[in-house]
Design a protein around this motif. Structure first.
Motif, PDB file in Angstrom:
ATOM      1  N   THR A 179       0.875  -1.179   0.000  1.00  9.80           N
ATOM      2  CA  THR A 179       0.000   0.000   0.000  1.00  9.80           C
ATOM      3  C   THR A 179       0.908   1.223   0.000  1.00  9.80           C
ATOM      4  N   TRP A 180       0.745   2.069  -1.004  1.00 13.61           N
ATOM      5  CA  TRP A 180       1.667   3.206  -1.152  1.00 13.61           C
ATOM      6  C   TRP A 180       1.070   4.490  -0.587  1.00 13.61           C
ATOM      7  N   GLU A 181      -0.246   4.586  -0.554  1.00  9.90           N
ATOM      8  CA  GLU A 181      -0.891   5.781   0.002  1.00  9.90           C
ATOM      9  C   GLU A 181      -1.452   5.436   1.372  1.00  9.90           C
ATOM     10  N   ALA A 212      -2.042   3.582  -6.141  1.00  9.45           N
ATOM     11  CA  ALA A 212      -2.137   3.789  -4.690  1.00  9.45           C
ATOM     12  C   ALA A 212      -1.686   2.533  -3.940  1.00  9.45           C
TER      13      ALA A 212
END
Ligand SMILES: Cc1ncc(COP(=O)(O)O)c(C=O)c1O
Length: 361
Positions: A197-199, A296
């Protein structure tokens, strides 16, 4: 004789023609396969050592998963998401694909009055296939608010996948859990990309309580262990008790040595942090070369074809960049204008793609 079930062609088997084109790239540096979300990076050494030294080959493993495995999985949920899950609310599966494909069938046996599986319109194809294998209606949704009440009333379950394969989008899992509870529809939350998960932080539907929801997790992506087949599902105690009992009768078992290795993998986060950095770097590199946004979550780029023809863009990438990608149509008709690019190959192979894209404008 009435016509029986004929399995459709498996999506990736439809790529043979493009594969040949990509493999024949004139610079001779070969095919770069970015079509399947299969890891190429190595698993942790301690995990591989556990596979060979568990001594668990001889006897039958437990279908639900050993106490050691379930404790390790629950420990990981507690560390990563700060949720407390009792061992009785968690059971092993043989990777999550079989769980996705078979769960509607088991649920239907219990609730024969319900015949509908709701799933995201642009998604992993196994949600729709699981509905078909359960002899159910597969009904895609774009937006929960647009699900017809009639479909909700017939729904056996609703799938959600955040981060999403193929789009990388994140879903408000609290809202989905509330939607399911308000209608008495079990929510099955496929969270196999949660570590990527990047966001914001990784999320699970279990943060919003366990009533009427199940979260599915896998070591395939998290720990580069797609080849050993290990995952688990957790949440609503009644659903876990029912499914784990049926699955025991049906003979689903994660092999003993795999359970031992999976326990070691769930105990460790360091190897996951290293993998996150690899994917983050590769996503940025290829997004830049392809002129598309970074996602995201997950490790796919979801690239819009300029003329809306996903197969056409996949063909151009095969010709020009010698890389194999997945036409977005694999993920439902709404995806037909995109291609999915899995940034799974080592950096030096991605550099070949970037190089070719730069050369062949
Ligand atoms: C969304 C999603 N769910 C489930 C799976 C299945 O993974 P596994 O069976 O290896 O756990 C995949 C694999 O690509 C996936 O993309």
């Amino acid at each position: 004789m009435t016509a029986g079930f004929v399995p459709p062609p498996y999506p990736h088997d439809r790529l043979e023609g493009l594969k040949e084109v990509a493999a024949g790239h004139p610079d001779g540096r070969g095919l770069v396969d970015l079509s399947i979300g299969t890891p190429f990076d190595p698993p942790a050494d301690a995990v591989i050592a556990a596979l060979a030294t568990s001594g668990a080959e001889r006897g039958y493993p437990t279908s639900i998963g050993s106490p050691r495995l379930r404790e390790a999985a629950a420990g990981w949920l507690a560390r990563r998401f700060a949720v407390t899950i009792e061992p009785s609310q968690l059971a092993a599966c043989v990777g999550t694909k079989e769980w996705v494909a078979t769960t509607p069938h088991w649920l239907r046996l219990r609730r024969p009055d319900r015949d509908t599986v709701l799933y995201p319109a642009t998604s992993y194809p196994t949600y729709a296939m699981g509905a078909t294998l359960a002899d159910c209606r597969a009904v895609p949704y774009r937006d929960l608010a647009a699900v017809a009440e009639e479909d909700a009333g017939r729904a056996l379950c609703l799938w959600v996948n955040s981060p999403s394969n193929p789009t990388g989008a994140l879903t408000d899992l609290g809202a989905v859990a509330a939607w399911g509870r308000a209608r008495g529809v079990p929510v099955l939350s496929d969270e196999c990309y949660a570590e990527f998960t990047w966001e914001g932080p990784p999320r699970t539907i279990l943060e919003h309580g366990t009533d009427g929801v199940l979260a599915a997790h896998s070591l395939s992506k998290r720990s580069n262990l797609a080849g050993v087949r290990a995952g688990f599902y957790a949440g609503d105690g009644d659903l876990v008790a029912y499914l784990s009992e049926v699955r025991k009768h049906a003979g689903f078992m994660v092999p003993g040595p795999v359970q031992a290795a999976a326990s070691v993998a769930f105990d460790d986060d360091g190897h996951v942090d290293a993998q996150r950095e690899r994917y983050r770097r590769r996503l940025a590199l290829l997004a830049d070369a392809l002129g598309c946004p970074t996602p995201a979550g997950a490790f796919y780029l979801w690239v819009a074809a300029p003329d809306g023809d996903g197969w056409g863009l996949a063909a151009r990438l095969a010709r020009q960049a010698g890389c194999l990608t997945s036409p977005g149509e694999f993920y439902g008709p709404d995806g037909a204008g995109h291609v999915r690019v899995a940034v799974v190959q080592p950096d030096e192979r991605l550099a070949v793609v970037v190089d070719r894209l730069g050369a062949g404008a």
